[in-house]
Design a protein around this motif. Structure first.
Motif, PDB file in Angstrom:
ATOM      1  N   GLY A  12       0.790  -1.217   0.000  1.00 39.17           N
ATOM      2  CA  GLY A  12       0.000   0.000   0.000  1.00 39.17           C
ATOM      3  C   GLY A  12       0.824   1.270   0.000  1.00 39.17           C
ATOM      4  N   ARG A  13       0.095   2.346   0.012  1.00 42.85           N
ATOM      5  CA  ARG A  13       0.709   3.676  -0.053  1.00 42.85           C
ATOM      6  C   ARG A  13       1.424   4.056   1.230  1.00 42.85           C
ATOM      7  NH1 ARG A  13      -1.398   7.327  -4.134  1.00 42.85           N
ATOM      8  NH2 ARG A  13      -2.818   6.173  -5.481  1.00 42.85           N
ATOM      9  N   THR A  14       0.963   3.558   2.359  1.00 44.08           N
ATOM     10  CA  THR A  14       1.586   3.924   3.636  1.00 44.08           C
ATOM     11  C   THR A  14       3.036   3.473   3.680  1.00 44.08           C
ATOM     12  OG1 THR A  14      -0.532   3.793   4.775  1.00 44.08           O
ATOM     13  CG2 THR A  14       1.447   3.704   6.135  1.00 44.08           C
ATOM     14  N   GLY A  15       3.285   2.205   3.366  1.00 44.07           N
ATOM     15  CA  GLY A  15       4.654   1.693   3.363  1.00 44.07           C
ATOM     16  C   GLY A  15       5.533   2.447   2.388  1.00 44.07           C
ATOM     17  N   TRP A  20      10.026   6.118   1.568  1.00 42.16           N
ATOM     18  CA  TRP A  20      10.681   7.181   0.809  1.00 42.16           C
ATOM     19  C   TRP A  20      10.834   8.459   1.616  1.00 42.16           C
ATOM     20  CZ3 TRP A  20      13.732   6.474  -3.012  1.00 42.16           C
ATOM     21  CH2 TRP A  20      13.624   5.302  -3.746  1.00 42.16           C
ATOM     22  N   GLY A  21       9.860   8.762   2.472  1.00 45.42           N
ATOM     23  CA  GLY A  21       9.983   9.933   3.335  1.00 45.42           C
ATOM     24  C   GLY A  21      11.167   9.800   4.281  1.00 45.42           C
ATOM     25  N   VAL A  57       8.313  -2.357  11.014  1.00 45.41           N
ATOM     26  CA  VAL A  57       7.073  -2.816  11.650  1.00 45.41           C
ATOM     27  C   VAL A  57       6.033  -3.135  10.577  1.00 45.41           C
ATOM     28  CG1 VAL A  57       5.140  -2.121  13.137  1.00 45.41           C
ATOM     29  CG2 VAL A  57       7.502  -1.625  13.827  1.00 45.41           C
ATOM     30  N   LEU A  58       5.858  -2.226   9.609  1.00 47.01           N
ATOM     31  CA  LEU A  58       4.876  -2.446   8.543  1.00 47.01           C
ATOM     32  C   LEU A  58       5.172  -3.710   7.744  1.00 47.01           C
ATOM     33  CD1 LEU A  58       4.453   1.190   7.175  1.00 47.01           C
ATOM     34  CD2 LEU A  58       2.720  -0.157   8.383  1.00 47.01           C
ATOM     35  N   TRP A  59       6.446  -3.982   7.507  1.00 50.00           N
ATOM     36  CA  TRP A  59       6.857  -5.149   6.729  1.00 50.00           C
ATOM     37  C   TRP A  59       7.034  -6.397   7.584  1.00 50.00           C
ATOM     38  CZ3 TRP A  59      11.351  -3.020   3.225  1.00 50.00           C
ATOM     39  CH2 TRP A  59      10.822  -2.118   2.308  1.00 50.00           C
TER      40      TRP A  59
END
Length: 82
Positions: A12-15, A20-21, A57-59
């Motif tokens: 998704g866009r969050t990851g 990148w941020g 955490v997301l991954w």
């Protein structure tokens, strides 16, 4: 069975945005270090490291989480020494 690399893809866009941020902010930290902009370089690095920890955490990638927790601890120790 899927490989660890295949499982570590962002979802998704969050990851994508966090990855990148955090990367851009860390590059800004390297730039600030090159120009001697202390303590701004450290603040940027802390934000970038926290961002990459969030990516871990997301991954669900413990290696990414571990290396960035260690980096955060080292930076905090360096920032608080007198």
């Amino acid at each position: 069975m899927p490989s660890d690399v295949a499982m570590a893809k962002p979802t998704g866009r969050t990851g994508f945005a966090v990855k990148w941020g955090a990367s851009v902010i860390q590059i800004m930290g390297y730039t600030a270090t090159a120009f001697g902009w202390t303590p701004w370089n450290l603040y940027l690095f802390v934000i970038g490291v926290l961002g990459w920890f969030a990516v871990g955490v997301l991954w669900n990638d413990r290696a990414i989480m571990l290396i960035h927790l260690v980096a955060l601890g080292a930076m905090i120790a360096g920032m608080t020494r007198g």
